[in-house]
Design a protein around this motif. Sequence first.
Motif, PDB file in Angstrom:
ATOM      1  N   ILE A  36     -15.502   7.663  -1.330  1.00  0.00           N
ATOM      2  CA  ILE A  36     -15.129   7.454   0.072  1.00  0.00           C
ATOM      3  C   ILE A  36     -16.259   6.727   0.800  1.00  0.00           C
ATOM      4  CG2 ILE A  36     -14.778   8.638   2.284  1.00  0.00           C
ATOM      5  CD1 ILE A  36     -13.034  10.691   0.710  1.00  0.00           C
ATOM      6  N   GLY A  37     -17.489   7.105   0.528  1.00  0.00           N
ATOM      7  CA  GLY A  37     -18.639   6.427   1.131  1.00  0.00           C
ATOM      8  C   GLY A  37     -18.689   4.958   0.749  1.00  0.00           C
ATOM      9  N   PHE A  38     -18.425   4.654  -0.519  1.00  0.00           N
ATOM     10  CA  PHE A  38     -18.407   3.254  -0.974  1.00  0.00           C
ATOM     11  C   PHE A  38     -17.299   2.478  -0.247  1.00  0.00           C
ATOM     12  CE2 PHE A  38     -19.928   4.723  -5.459  1.00  0.00           C
ATOM     13  CZ  PHE A  38     -21.203   4.939  -4.959  1.00  0.00           C
ATOM     14  N   ASP A  74      -5.951  10.089  -0.617  1.00  0.00           N
ATOM     15  CA  ASP A  74      -4.715   9.438  -1.060  1.00  0.00           C
ATOM     16  C   ASP A  74      -4.508   8.065  -0.422  1.00  0.00           C
ATOM     17  OD1 ASP A  74      -3.818  11.436  -2.879  1.00  0.00           O
ATOM     18  OD2 ASP A  74      -3.265  12.681  -1.169  1.00  0.00           O
ATOM     19  N   SER A  75      -5.523   7.571   0.293  1.00  0.00           N
ATOM     20  CA  SER A  75      -5.442   6.227   0.862  1.00  0.00           C
ATOM     21  C   SER A  75      -5.479   5.204  -0.268  1.00  0.00           C
ATOM     22  CB  SER A  75      -6.622   5.970   1.802  1.00  0.00           C
ATOM     23  OG  SER A  75      -6.606   6.859   2.889  1.00  0.00           O
ATOM     24  N   ASP A  99      -4.018  -1.124   0.723  1.00  0.00           N
ATOM     25  CA  ASP A  99      -3.393  -0.882   2.023  1.00  0.00           C
ATOM     26  C   ASP A  99      -4.441  -0.837   3.137  1.00  0.00           C
ATOM     27  OD1 ASP A  99      -0.952  -0.759   0.761  1.00  0.00           O
ATOM     28  OD2 ASP A  99      -0.786   1.429   0.854  1.00  0.00           O
ATOM     29  N   LEU A 100      -5.677  -0.509   2.787  1.00  0.00           N
ATOM     30  CA  LEU A 100      -6.762  -0.440   3.771  1.00  0.00           C
ATOM     31  C   LEU A 100      -7.456  -1.785   3.975  1.00  0.00           C
ATOM     32  CD1 LEU A 100      -8.396   2.969   2.723  1.00  0.00           C
ATOM     33  CD2 LEU A 100      -6.970   2.521   4.731  1.00  0.00           C
ATOM     34  N   GLY A 101      -6.938  -2.820   3.334  1.00  0.00           N
ATOM     35  CA  GLY A 101      -7.520  -4.150   3.510  1.00  0.00           C
ATOM     36  C   GLY A 101      -8.316  -4.646   2.319  1.00  0.00           C
ATOM     37  N   VAL A 124      -8.366  -1.349 -13.336  1.00  0.00           N
ATOM     38  CA  VAL A 124      -8.268   0.036 -12.863  1.00  0.00           C
ATOM     39  C   VAL A 124      -7.938   0.081 -11.372  1.00  0.00           C
ATOM     40  CG1 VAL A 124      -9.695   2.067 -12.337  1.00  0.00           C
ATOM     41  CG2 VAL A 124      -9.683   1.113 -14.627  1.00  0.00           C
ATOM     42  N   MET A 125      -8.510  -0.842 -10.622  1.00  0.00           N
ATOM     43  CA  MET A 125      -8.283  -0.851  -9.178  1.00  0.00           C
ATOM     44  C   MET A 125      -6.828  -1.124  -8.822  1.00  0.00           C
ATOM     45  SD  MET A 125     -11.014   0.051  -7.756  1.00  0.00           S
ATOM     46  CE  MET A 125     -10.558  -0.263  -6.059  1.00  0.00           C
ATOM     47  N   PHE A 126      -6.129  -1.812  -9.680  1.00  0.00           N
ATOM     48  CA  PHE A 126      -4.723  -2.118  -9.434  1.00  0.00           C
ATOM     49  C   PHE A 126      -3.809  -1.015  -9.961  1.00  0.00           C
ATOM     50  CE2 PHE A 126      -7.022  -6.096  -9.475  1.00  0.00           C
ATOM     51  CZ  PHE A 126      -6.578  -6.687  -8.299  1.00  0.00           C
ATOM     52  N   GLU A 127      -4.295  -0.259 -10.938  1.00  0.00           N
ATOM     53  CA  GLU A 127      -3.494   0.806 -11.544  1.00  0.00           C
ATOM     54  C   GLU A 127      -3.741   2.160 -10.877  1.00  0.00           C
ATOM     55  OE1 GLU A 127      -4.796   0.474 -15.585  1.00  0.00           O
ATOM     56  OE2 GLU A 127      -3.598  -1.311 -15.955  1.00  0.00           O
ATOM     57  N   GLN A 128      -4.972   2.392 -10.462  1.00  0.00           N
ATOM     58  CA  GLN A 128      -5.349   3.656  -9.830  1.00  0.00           C
ATOM     59  C   GLN A 128      -6.111   3.335  -8.551  1.00  0.00           C
ATOM     60  OE1 GLN A 128      -6.882   4.192 -13.560  1.00  0.00           O
ATOM     61  NE2 GLN A 128      -5.847   6.099 -14.021  1.00  0.00           N
ATOM     62  N   SER A 129      -5.368   3.074  -7.496  1.00  0.00           N
ATOM     63  CA  SER A 129      -5.992   2.525  -6.301  1.00  0.00           C
ATOM     64  C   SER A 129      -6.196   3.531  -5.169  1.00  0.00           C
ATOM     65  CB  SER A 129      -5.194   1.317  -5.812  1.00  0.00           C
ATOM     66  OG  SER A 129      -3.830   1.658  -5.684  1.00  0.00           O
ATOM     67  N   THR A 130      -6.224   4.836  -5.515  1.00  0.00           N
ATOM     68  CA  THR A 130      -6.567   5.842  -4.503  1.00  0.00           C
ATOM     69  C   THR A 130      -7.861   6.540  -4.930  1.00  0.00           C
ATOM     70  OG1 THR A 130      -5.392   7.732  -5.487  1.00  0.00           O
ATOM     71  CG2 THR A 130      -4.111   6.282  -4.023  1.00  0.00           C
ATOM     72  N   ILE A 131      -8.521   7.133  -3.960  1.00  0.00           N
ATOM     73  CA  ILE A 131      -9.754   7.882  -4.234  1.00  0.00           C
ATOM     74  C   ILE A 131      -9.482   9.000  -5.236  1.00  0.00           C
ATOM     75  CG2 ILE A 131     -11.434   9.475  -3.205  1.00  0.00           C
ATOM     76  CD1 ILE A 131     -12.061   6.628  -2.414  1.00  0.00           C
ATOM     77  N   ARG A 132      -8.383   9.714  -5.039  1.00  0.00           N
ATOM     78  CA  ARG A 132      -8.061  10.839  -5.928  1.00  0.00           C
ATOM     79  C   ARG A 132      -7.896  10.365  -7.371  1.00  0.00           C
ATOM     80  NH1 ARG A 132      -6.255  15.516  -4.094  1.00  0.00           N
ATOM     81  NH2 ARG A 132      -5.339  14.571  -2.260  1.00  0.00           N
ATOM     82  N   GLU A 133      -7.127   9.305  -7.578  1.00  0.00           N
ATOM     83  CA  GLU A 133      -6.899   8.785  -8.936  1.00  0.00           C
ATOM     84  C   GLU A 133      -8.198   8.277  -9.558  1.00  0.00           C
ATOM     85  OE1 GLU A 133      -2.330   7.115  -8.437  1.00  0.00           O
ATOM     86  OE2 GLU A 133      -3.997   5.857  -7.787  1.00  0.00           O
ATOM     87  N   LEU A 134      -8.969   7.559  -8.781  1.00  0.00           N
ATOM     88  CA  LEU A 134     -10.236   7.020  -9.293  1.00  0.00           C
ATOM     89  C   LEU A 134     -11.232   8.118  -9.622  1.00  0.00           C
ATOM     90  CD1 LEU A 134     -10.565   3.964  -6.913  1.00  0.00           C
ATOM     91  CD2 LEU A 134     -10.320   3.851  -9.403  1.00  0.00           C
ATOM     92  N   SER A 135     -11.287   9.164  -8.798  1.00  0.00           N
ATOM     93  CA  SER A 135     -12.253  10.235  -9.052  1.00  0.00           C
ATOM     94  C   SER A 135     -11.934  10.991 -10.341  1.00  0.00           C
ATOM     95  CB  SER A 135     -12.351  11.194  -7.868  1.00  0.00           C
ATOM     96  OG  SER A 135     -11.158  11.920  -7.716  1.00  0.00           O
TER      97      SER A 135
END
Length: 88
Positions: free
Chosen positions: A17-19, A32-33, A37-39, A64-75
């Motif tokens: 989230i900080g990044f 879940d953002s 969608d956040l730009g 990965v950014m296109f497949e898992q693009s939420t903080i929850r999925e990435l974490s």
Amino acid sequence: METTIAVKERLIEEKLIGFWKEILEQETIGTDSNFFDLGGNSLLAMQFIQMVKNNMGVRLPIKVMFEQSTIRELSVLIKQLDDINKLG
């Protein structure tokens, strides 16, 4: 054991989230953002991936950014990769 996993995932989420706040110049980012969608865009995604590598020692492929693009999925993914790296 479950508590330790949850705490570790929460710490990873907070770092990510900080990044995102820095890269996307957003104040409010939820787990879940969606990055795009956040730009976010592919150039910002590369910047994020570099931050993860430099600060967390985890290498992520750009897809990965296109497949898992939420903080929850990435974490979850980063925790799994980090655990695998520690075993190897």
